[in-house]
Design a protein around this motif. Structure first.
Motif, PDB file in Angstrom:
ATOM      1  N   GLU A 100     -16.748 -13.231 -15.549  1.00  0.00           N
ATOM      2  CA  GLU A 100     -15.939 -13.509 -14.355  1.00  0.00           C
ATOM      3  C   GLU A 100     -14.782 -14.427 -14.689  1.00  0.00           C
ATOM      4  OE1 GLU A 100     -18.722 -13.370 -10.437  1.00  0.00           O
ATOM      5  OE2 GLU A 100     -19.263 -14.895 -11.920  1.00  0.00           O
ATOM      6  N   ARG A 101     -15.054 -15.453 -15.478  1.00  0.00           N
ATOM      7  CA  ARG A 101     -13.969 -16.379 -15.858  1.00  0.00           C
ATOM      8  C   ARG A 101     -12.924 -15.655 -16.701  1.00  0.00           C
ATOM      9  NH1 ARG A 101     -18.277 -20.050 -17.200  1.00  0.00           N
ATOM     10  NH2 ARG A 101     -17.708 -19.870 -19.408  1.00  0.00           N
ATOM     11  N   ALA A 102     -13.377 -14.794 -17.616  1.00  0.00           N
ATOM     12  CA  ALA A 102     -12.435 -14.093 -18.500  1.00  0.00           C
ATOM     13  C   ALA A 102     -11.563 -13.115 -17.733  1.00  0.00           C
ATOM     14  CB  ALA A 102     -13.200 -13.360 -19.603  1.00  0.00           C
ATOM     15  N   ARG A 103     -12.072 -12.574 -16.645  1.00  0.00           N
ATOM     16  CA  ARG A 103     -11.260 -11.643 -15.851  1.00  0.00           C
ATOM     17  C   ARG A 103     -10.266 -12.368 -14.958  1.00  0.00           C
ATOM     18  NH1 ARG A 103     -16.226  -8.981 -16.158  1.00  0.00           N
ATOM     19  NH2 ARG A 103     -17.046  -9.931 -14.241  1.00  0.00           N
ATOM     20  N   ALA A 104     -10.471 -13.654 -14.763  1.00  0.00           N
ATOM     21  CA  ALA A 104      -9.566 -14.432 -13.910  1.00  0.00           C
ATOM     22  C   ALA A 104      -8.615 -15.313 -14.708  1.00  0.00           C
ATOM     23  CB  ALA A 104     -10.373 -15.296 -12.946  1.00  0.00           C
ATOM     24  N   LEU A 105      -9.105 -15.900 -15.801  1.00  0.00           N
ATOM     25  CA  LEU A 105      -8.359 -16.890 -16.575  1.00  0.00           C
ATOM     26  C   LEU A 105      -8.088 -16.381 -17.981  1.00  0.00           C
ATOM     27  CD1 LEU A 105     -10.583 -19.958 -15.626  1.00  0.00           C
ATOM     28  CD2 LEU A 105      -8.251 -19.590 -14.817  1.00  0.00           C
ATOM     29  N   ALA A 106      -6.842 -16.314 -18.361  1.00  0.00           N
ATOM     30  CA  ALA A 106      -6.479 -15.920 -19.725  1.00  0.00           C
ATOM     31  C   ALA A 106      -5.924 -17.136 -20.454  1.00  0.00           C
ATOM     32  CB  ALA A 106      -5.446 -14.805 -19.709  1.00  0.00           C
ATOM     33  N   TYR A 107      -6.253 -17.229 -21.733  1.00  0.00           N
ATOM     34  CA  TYR A 107      -5.874 -18.393 -22.541  1.00  0.00           C
ATOM     35  C   TYR A 107      -4.978 -17.959 -23.696  1.00  0.00           C
ATOM     36  CZ  TYR A 107      -6.528 -22.392 -25.734  1.00  0.00           C
ATOM     37  OH  TYR A 107      -6.341 -23.453 -26.575  1.00  0.00           O
ATOM     38  N   VAL A 108      -3.863 -18.654 -23.869  1.00  0.00           N
ATOM     39  CA  VAL A 108      -2.966 -18.426 -25.001  1.00  0.00           C
ATOM     40  C   VAL A 108      -2.958 -19.694 -25.839  1.00  0.00           C
ATOM     41  CG1 VAL A 108      -0.631 -17.847 -25.750  1.00  0.00           C
ATOM     42  CG2 VAL A 108      -1.548 -16.851 -23.636  1.00  0.00           C
ATOM     43  N   PRO A 109      -3.584 -19.674 -27.025  1.00  0.00           N
ATOM     44  CA  PRO A 109      -3.625 -20.873 -27.860  1.00  0.00           C
ATOM     45  C   PRO A 109      -2.291 -21.115 -28.545  1.00  0.00           C
ATOM     46  CG  PRO A 109      -4.634 -19.052 -29.010  1.00  0.00           C
ATOM     47  CD  PRO A 109      -4.286 -18.543 -27.630  1.00  0.00           C
ATOM     48  N   GLN A 110      -2.187 -22.225 -29.222  1.00  0.00           N
ATOM     49  CA  GLN A 110      -1.001 -22.477 -30.040  1.00  0.00           C
ATOM     50  C   GLN A 110      -0.890 -21.388 -31.103  1.00  0.00           C
ATOM     51  OE1 GLN A 110      -0.382 -26.463 -31.522  1.00  0.00           O
ATOM     52  NE2 GLN A 110      -1.490 -27.373 -29.806  1.00  0.00           N
ATOM     53  N   VAL A 111       0.334 -21.039 -31.443  1.00  0.00           N
ATOM     54  CA  VAL A 111       0.559 -19.968 -32.404  1.00  0.00           C
ATOM     55  C   VAL A 111      -0.142 -20.279 -33.727  1.00  0.00           C
ATOM     56  CG1 VAL A 111       2.719 -20.909 -33.332  1.00  0.00           C
ATOM     57  CG2 VAL A 111       2.323 -18.443 -33.361  1.00  0.00           C
ATOM     58  N   ASP A 153       5.052  -3.072 -24.349  1.00  0.00           N
ATOM     59  CA  ASP A 153       6.366  -2.717 -23.800  1.00  0.00           C
ATOM     60  C   ASP A 153       6.908  -3.865 -22.950  1.00  0.00           C
ATOM     61  OD1 ASP A 153       6.534  -0.205 -24.935  1.00  0.00           O
ATOM     62  OD2 ASP A 153       5.637   0.815 -23.218  1.00  0.00           O
ATOM     63  N   ARG A 154       6.055  -4.436 -22.139  1.00  0.00           N
ATOM     64  CA  ARG A 154       6.464  -5.499 -21.225  1.00  0.00           C
ATOM     65  C   ARG A 154       7.075  -6.671 -21.963  1.00  0.00           C
ATOM     66  NH1 ARG A 154       2.329  -8.017 -16.790  1.00  0.00           N
ATOM     67  NH2 ARG A 154       3.495  -9.864 -16.203  1.00  0.00           N
ATOM     68  N   LEU A 155       6.521  -7.003 -23.145  1.00  0.00           N
ATOM     69  CA  LEU A 155       6.990  -8.152 -23.904  1.00  0.00           C
ATOM     70  C   LEU A 155       8.010  -7.763 -24.976  1.00  0.00           C
ATOM     71  CD1 LEU A 155       3.588  -9.970 -24.088  1.00  0.00           C
ATOM     72  CD2 LEU A 155       5.609 -10.796 -22.916  1.00  0.00           C
ATOM     73  N   GLY A 156       8.402  -6.491 -24.994  1.00  0.00           N
ATOM     74  CA  GLY A 156       9.442  -6.052 -25.920  1.00  0.00           C
ATOM     75  C   GLY A 156       9.015  -6.023 -27.370  1.00  0.00           C
ATOM     76  N   ILE A 157       7.727  -5.800 -27.621  1.00  0.00           N
ATOM     77  CA  ILE A 157       7.226  -5.811 -29.001  1.00  0.00           C
ATOM     78  C   ILE A 157       6.479  -4.525 -29.340  1.00  0.00           C
ATOM     79  CG2 ILE A 157       7.139  -8.321 -29.314  1.00  0.00           C
ATOM     80  CD1 ILE A 157       4.195  -8.234 -28.489  1.00  0.00           C
ATOM     81  N   ALA A 158       6.791  -3.429 -28.620  1.00  0.00           N
ATOM     82  CA  ALA A 158       6.122  -2.153 -28.904  1.00  0.00           C
ATOM     83  C   ALA A 158       6.376  -1.694 -30.332  1.00  0.00           C
ATOM     84  CB  ALA A 158       6.586  -1.094 -27.901  1.00  0.00           C
ATOM     85  N   HIS A 159       7.536  -2.056 -30.881  1.00  0.00           N
ATOM     86  CA  HIS A 159       7.853  -1.638 -32.249  1.00  0.00           C
ATOM     87  C   HIS A 159       6.972  -2.306 -33.296  1.00  0.00           C
ATOM     88  CE1 HIS A 159      10.034  -5.377 -31.557  1.00  0.00           C
ATOM     89  NE2 HIS A 159      10.158  -5.529 -32.853  1.00  0.00           N
ATOM     90  N   ARG A 201       4.236 -13.544 -33.147  1.00  0.00           N
ATOM     91  CA  ARG A 201       2.794 -13.771 -32.972  1.00  0.00           C
ATOM     92  C   ARG A 201       2.491 -14.376 -31.606  1.00  0.00           C
ATOM     93  NH1 ARG A 201       2.995 -15.370 -38.518  1.00  0.00           N
ATOM     94  NH2 ARG A 201       3.013 -17.588 -37.961  1.00  0.00           N
ATOM     95  N   GLN A 202       3.345 -15.283 -31.159  1.00  0.00           N
ATOM     96  CA  GLN A 202       3.090 -15.890 -29.855  1.00  0.00           C
ATOM     97  C   GLN A 202       3.238 -14.866 -28.741  1.00  0.00           C
ATOM     98  OE1 GLN A 202       1.310 -18.150 -29.190  1.00  0.00           O
ATOM     99  NE2 GLN A 202       2.261 -19.974 -28.331  1.00  0.00           N
ATOM    100  N   LEU A 203       4.208 -13.965 -28.854  1.00  0.00           N
ATOM    101  CA  LEU A 203       4.354 -12.898 -27.870  1.00  0.00           C
ATOM    102  C   LEU A 203       3.147 -11.963 -27.903  1.00  0.00           C
ATOM    103  CD1 LEU A 203       8.153 -12.062 -28.265  1.00  0.00           C
ATOM    104  CD2 LEU A 203       7.055 -13.283 -26.375  1.00  0.00           C
ATOM    105  N   VAL A 204       2.591 -11.738 -29.082  1.00  0.00           N
ATOM    106  CA  VAL A 204       1.382 -10.919 -29.191  1.00  0.00           C
ATOM    107  C   VAL A 204       0.218 -11.609 -28.480  1.00  0.00           C
ATOM    108  CG1 VAL A 204      -0.348  -9.989 -30.796  1.00  0.00           C
ATOM    109  CG2 VAL A 204       2.087  -9.765 -31.319  1.00  0.00           C
ATOM    110  N   MET A 205       0.107 -12.934 -28.639  1.00  0.00           N
ATOM    111  CA  MET A 205      -0.967 -13.661 -27.972  1.00  0.00           C
ATOM    112  C   MET A 205      -0.820 -13.601 -26.449  1.00  0.00           C
ATOM    113  SD  MET A 205      -3.199 -14.963 -30.106  1.00  0.00           S
ATOM    114  CE  MET A 205      -3.068 -13.307 -30.806  1.00  0.00           C
TER     115      MET A 205
END
Length: 254
Positions: free
Chosen positions: A73-84, A124-130, A144-148
């Motif tokens: 439940e927490r994972a479906r509500a809260l997403a975490y992006v760590p330092q690169v 696509d949304r973050l412009g990194i599909a390539h 890498r940060q955009l991937v995260m």
């Protein structure tokens, strides 16, 4: 839709790091947690995510005690992006983003066609599909940060929490990441990020909290809260203000 803490005490089993924290984060807004390194920002984030149990006070997510919610439940509500970080294994970028879909399925379930569609949409949304088939270990820090961020969004969360999202990034990539933060809020997500740069809080956050020694010195609307006097108390150095040619205010250490 709201993440709320009241009289929150946090830390580790053997010691308390901070206390008396009151904050709330609603959908569609950006909250900056601002302060020097080593003063409890990351530990507070881990508590807000449910990775560390609160040591006191209340912490609720959409009106429910966070501690009463399951990991899923927490994972479906809260997403975490760590330092690169550089990463250890040379997974393809698309596979790294796909890991975010485990919040929506069993850890050992085979990815569905919908999971793959979500991954492509986030890239696509973050412009990194390539970069989809590039090894994660061989792309730049900014990429890498955009991937995260894409991996976090693949969870389809309601809130995104980022720990110093521009640490170690060059100037151009800092702008790309911070613009994505504003975009997420514009799409209705609640966003919380930590930073030690008052200019990021001033330009990209709706509200801010100034954290020192595990305590909130002040909190409120970012543009009203950020003054040279408060920042001097926060960082322990004199602060100067300057205005660029565009008329925007910026803070510099005196």
């Amino acid at each position: 839709m709201r993440l709320e803490a009241s009289a929150l005490a946090y830390g580790y089993r053997e010691r308390e790091i901070g206390r008396d924290i009151a904050l709330d984060l609603a959908g569609g807004e950006v909250l900056a947690l601002l302060g020097p390194n080593g003063h409890g920002k990351t530990t507070l984030l881990k508590t807000l995510l449910g990775l560390l149990p609160a040591k006191g006070g209340t912490l609720t997510l959409d009106g429910r005690p966070l501690a009463a919610m399951s990991v899923g439940e927490r994972a479906r509500a809260l997403a975490y992006v760590p330092q690169v970080h550089a990463g250890t294994f040379a997974f393809a970028v698309s596979e790294v983003v796909l890991m975010g879909r485990t919040a929506r399925s069993s850890l050992f379930a085979a990815p569905s066609g919908h999971d793959r569609d979500v991954v492509r949409a986030m890239l696509d949304r973050l412009g990194i599909a390539h970069l989809a088939q590039r090894p994660y270990t061989e792309i730049s820090g900014g990429e890498r940060q955009l991937v995260m961020i894409a991996r976090a969004l693949a969870q389809e969360p309601r809130y995104v929490i980022l720990d110093e999202p521009t640490a170690s990034l060059d100037f151009g990539n800092q702008g790309k990441v911070m613009n994505q933060i504003r975009r997420l809020a514009g799409e209705g997500l609640g966003v919380l990020f930590t930073t030690h740069d008052p200019n990021q809080a001033l330009r990209y956050a709706d509200r801010a909290m100034l954290l020192r020694d595990g305590r909130a010195l002040a909190s409120g609307k970012a543009r009203e809260l950020m003054t040279p006097e408060r920042l001097a108390a926060l960082y322990g150095v004199a602060i100067e203000t300057v205005r660029g040619e565009d008329g925007k205010l910026a803070f510099l250490p005196g």
